[in-house]
Write a protein that holds these residues in place. Structure first.
Motif, short mmCIF file in Angstrom:
data_model
loop_
_atom_site.label_atom_id
_atom_site.label_comp_id
_atom_site.label_asym_id
_atom_site.label_seq_id
_atom_site.Cartn_x
_atom_site.Cartn_y
_atom_site.Cartn_z
N VAL A 11 0.84 -1.21 0.00
CA VAL A 11 0.00 0.00 0.00
C VAL A 11 0.87 1.25 0.00
CG1 VAL A 11 -1.67 1.33 1.33
CG2 VAL A 11 -1.95 -1.15 1.10
N GLU A 12 1.93 1.25 0.83
CA GLU A 12 2.82 2.41 0.89
C GLU A 12 3.53 2.63 -0.45
OE1 GLU A 12 4.08 2.74 5.59
OE2 GLU A 12 5.41 1.73 4.17
N GLY A 13 3.97 1.54 -1.07
CA GLY A 13 4.63 1.66 -2.37
C GLY A 13 3.68 2.23 -3.42
N THR A 14 2.41 1.79 -3.37
CA THR A 14 1.42 2.31 -4.32
C THR A 14 1.18 3.80 -4.10
OG1 THR A 14 0.33 0.14 -4.36
CG2 THR A 14 -0.92 2.03 -5.20
N VAL A 15 1.05 4.19 -2.83
CA VAL A 15 0.82 5.61 -2.51
C VAL A 15 2.02 6.45 -2.94
CG1 VAL A 15 0.47 7.26 -0.63
CG2 VAL A 15 -0.76 5.10 -0.63
N ALA A 16 3.24 5.94 -2.66
CA ALA A 16 4.44 6.68 -3.06
C ALA A 16 4.51 6.83 -4.57
CB ALA A 16 5.69 5.97 -2.53
N LEU A 17 4.15 5.77 -5.30
CA LEU A 17 4.15 5.84 -6.76
C LEU A 17 3.13 6.87 -7.27
CD1 LEU A 17 5.13 4.68 -9.48
CD2 LEU A 17 3.29 2.99 -9.32
N LEU A 18 1.94 6.88 -6.66
CA LEU A 18 0.91 7.84 -7.07
C LEU A 18 1.34 9.28 -6.78
CD1 LEU A 18 -2.35 6.02 -5.89
CD2 LEU A 18 -1.49 6.24 -8.22
N LEU A 19 2.10 9.47 -5.68
CA LEU A 19 2.58 10.82 -5.37
C LEU A 19 3.68 11.26 -6.32
CD1 LEU A 19 2.70 10.73 -1.46
CD2 LEU A 19 0.99 11.82 -2.91
N MET A 20 4.52 10.31 -6.75
CA MET A 20 5.63 10.66 -7.64
C MET A 20 5.21 10.79 -9.09
SD MET A 20 8.92 8.54 -6.14
CE MET A 20 8.08 6.96 -6.10
N VAL A 21 4.21 9.98 -9.51
CA VAL A 21 3.78 9.98 -10.91
C VAL A 21 2.30 10.36 -10.94
CG1 VAL A 21 3.55 8.63 -13.01
CG2 VAL A 21 5.45 8.16 -11.45
N LYS A 22 1.99 11.39 -11.72
CA LYS A 22 0.59 11.83 -11.82
C LYS A 22 -0.16 10.92 -12.79
CE LYS A 22 -2.26 15.93 -12.64
NZ LYS A 22 -2.95 15.80 -11.35
N ILE A 23 -1.10 10.15 -12.25
CA ILE A 23 -1.92 9.24 -13.05
C ILE A 23 -3.37 9.67 -12.91
CG2 ILE A 23 -2.54 6.85 -13.51
CD1 ILE A 23 0.03 6.01 -12.11
N GLY A 24 -3.82 10.49 -13.83
CA GLY A 24 -5.20 10.96 -13.77
C GLY A 24 -5.49 11.66 -12.46
N PRO A 25 -6.66 11.37 -11.87
CA PRO A 25 -7.02 12.01 -10.60
C PRO A 25 -6.53 11.24 -9.37
CG PRO A 25 -8.89 10.77 -11.41
CD PRO A 25 -7.78 10.59 -12.43
N LEU A 26 -5.73 10.17 -9.59
CA LEU A 26 -5.32 9.32 -8.46
C LEU A 26 -4.42 10.07 -7.49
CD1 LEU A 26 -4.70 5.91 -10.29
CD2 LEU A 26 -6.70 6.65 -8.98
N ARG A 27 -3.55 10.96 -8.02
CA ARG A 27 -2.67 11.72 -7.11
C ARG A 27 -3.51 12.61 -6.20
NH1 ARG A 27 1.99 15.64 -9.37
NH2 ARG A 27 3.17 13.70 -9.56
N ASP A 28 -4.52 13.25 -6.77
CA ASP A 28 -5.38 14.12 -5.95
C ASP A 28 -6.10 13.32 -4.86
OD1 ASP A 28 -4.63 16.27 -7.53
OD2 ASP A 28 -6.35 16.04 -8.90
N LEU A 29 -6.55 12.11 -5.22
CA LEU A 29 -7.20 11.26 -4.22
C LEU A 29 -6.23 10.88 -3.12
CD1 LEU A 29 -9.33 8.93 -6.56
CD2 LEU A 29 -10.16 10.81 -5.12
N ALA A 30 -4.99 10.54 -3.51
CA ALA A 30 -3.97 10.18 -2.52
C ALA A 30 -3.66 11.37 -1.61
CB ALA A 30 -2.71 9.69 -3.22
N MET A 31 -3.57 12.56 -2.20
CA MET A 31 -3.28 13.76 -1.40
C MET A 31 -4.42 14.04 -0.42
SD MET A 31 -0.33 15.13 -2.13
CE MET A 31 -0.53 16.80 -1.57
N PHE A 100 10.69 3.46 6.35
CA PHE A 100 11.36 4.33 5.38
C PHE A 100 10.36 4.87 4.35
CE2 PHE A 100 13.51 4.76 1.25
CZ PHE A 100 14.39 5.79 1.57
N LEU A 101 9.48 3.98 3.84
CA LEU A 101 8.48 4.42 2.87
C LEU A 101 7.49 5.41 3.51
CD1 LEU A 101 7.54 1.34 0.66
CD2 LEU A 101 8.52 3.52 -0.06
N ALA A 102 7.16 5.19 4.80
CA ALA A 102 6.27 6.12 5.49
C ALA A 102 6.91 7.50 5.56
CB ALA A 102 5.94 5.60 6.88
N PHE A 103 8.21 7.53 5.85
CA PHE A 103 8.93 8.81 5.90
C PHE A 103 8.96 9.47 4.51
CE2 PHE A 103 12.95 11.13 5.37
CZ PHE A 103 12.77 12.12 6.33
N VAL A 104 9.23 8.65 3.47
CA VAL A 104 9.26 9.17 2.09
C VAL A 104 7.89 9.75 1.70
CG1 VAL A 104 9.50 8.55 -0.33
CG2 VAL A 104 11.16 7.72 1.35
N ILE A 105 6.83 9.00 2.04
CA ILE A 105 5.47 9.46 1.72
C ILE A 105 5.16 10.76 2.44
CG2 ILE A 105 3.02 8.93 2.05
CD1 ILE A 105 3.74 5.98 1.52
#
Length: 215
Positions: A11-31, A100-105
């Motif tokens: 889950v953390e890896g998916t969230v980090a990926l969505l934050l780093m790469v804008k994929i449609g509205p998914l980044r906004d949902l993650a934010m 580490f991923l939690a800190f990155v996120i």
């Protein structure tokens, strides 16, 4: 526990990926989801979980070192200790990666939120600048119109002044002409007076001669 850590890590890896790469509205949902996690009791809960996982990580590392020390003392490692060592090592690795991923996120969310706010401020500033430019252009146009109006008024006043100047010069010429005429009349009047005086004298002479002739 390990299956749960794998799930959390995924889950953390998916969230980090969505934050780093804008994929449609998914980044906004993650934010939005992270914004909700950081409001209310969310931060306290996350800190508690992080502390708990840190304690488990420390315990796993301590267990790994304990098994290694026991193997060094005995000169061999039993199959059970090998299984426990691998289990603790995997658990410690997963917990470390999770923290580490939690800190990155957290950092990604912080900087993205700051970037979004800066974009809003920049957009607001751009709109304000455009508004000021339009206002400045409107004032310049108004000033240009007023300047043109004043220039027309100045031109009209110059024309009137020139006309008055010509009229003044004409009146001055007339005054000079009238003054010359008056001077000529005065001179003519003086000549007539002289002529009148001469005629009076002649008349008196004639009258005296007439009286002398009668006597």
């Amino acid at each position: 526990m390990i299956q749960l850590l794998f799930l959390v890590l995924f889950v953390e890896g998916t969230v980090a990926l969505l934050l780093m790469v804008k994929i449609g509205p998914l980044r906004d949902l993650a934010m939005k989801g992270l914004d909700q996690l950081k409001t209310g009791k969310g931060p306290a809960t996350l800190k508690t979980l992080a502390c708990t996982m840190s304690v488990i990580l420390t315990s796993s590392i301590a267990s790994i070192l304990k098994i290694q020390n026991r193997g060094v003392k005995l000169g061999t490692v039993t199959p059970m200790d090998q299984v426990l060592w691998r289990t603790h090592l995997l658990e410690a690795s997963l917990i470390g990666y999770t923290l580490f991923l939690a800190f990155v996120i957290d950092r990604l969310h912080h900087y993205l939120r700051k970037m979004i706010n800066l974009r809003k401020v920049a957009s607001s500033s751009r709109e304000e600048v455009e508004k000021l430019q339009k206002e400045s252009q409107r004032k310049e146009d108004k000033s240009a119109n007023e300047i043109k109006k004043l220039q027309l008024e100045v031109a009209s006043l110059n024309e009137k002044l020139q006309k008055l100047k010509l009229e003044s010069e004409e009146q001055e010429k007339r005054a000079i002409s009238a003054e010359a005429h008056v001077t000529a009349l005065q001179k003519q009047s003086e000549e007539l007076l002289l002529e009148y005086d001469r005629l009076l004298e002649d008349n008196q002479i004639l009258q005296s001669q007439a009286l002398a002739f009668r006597g």
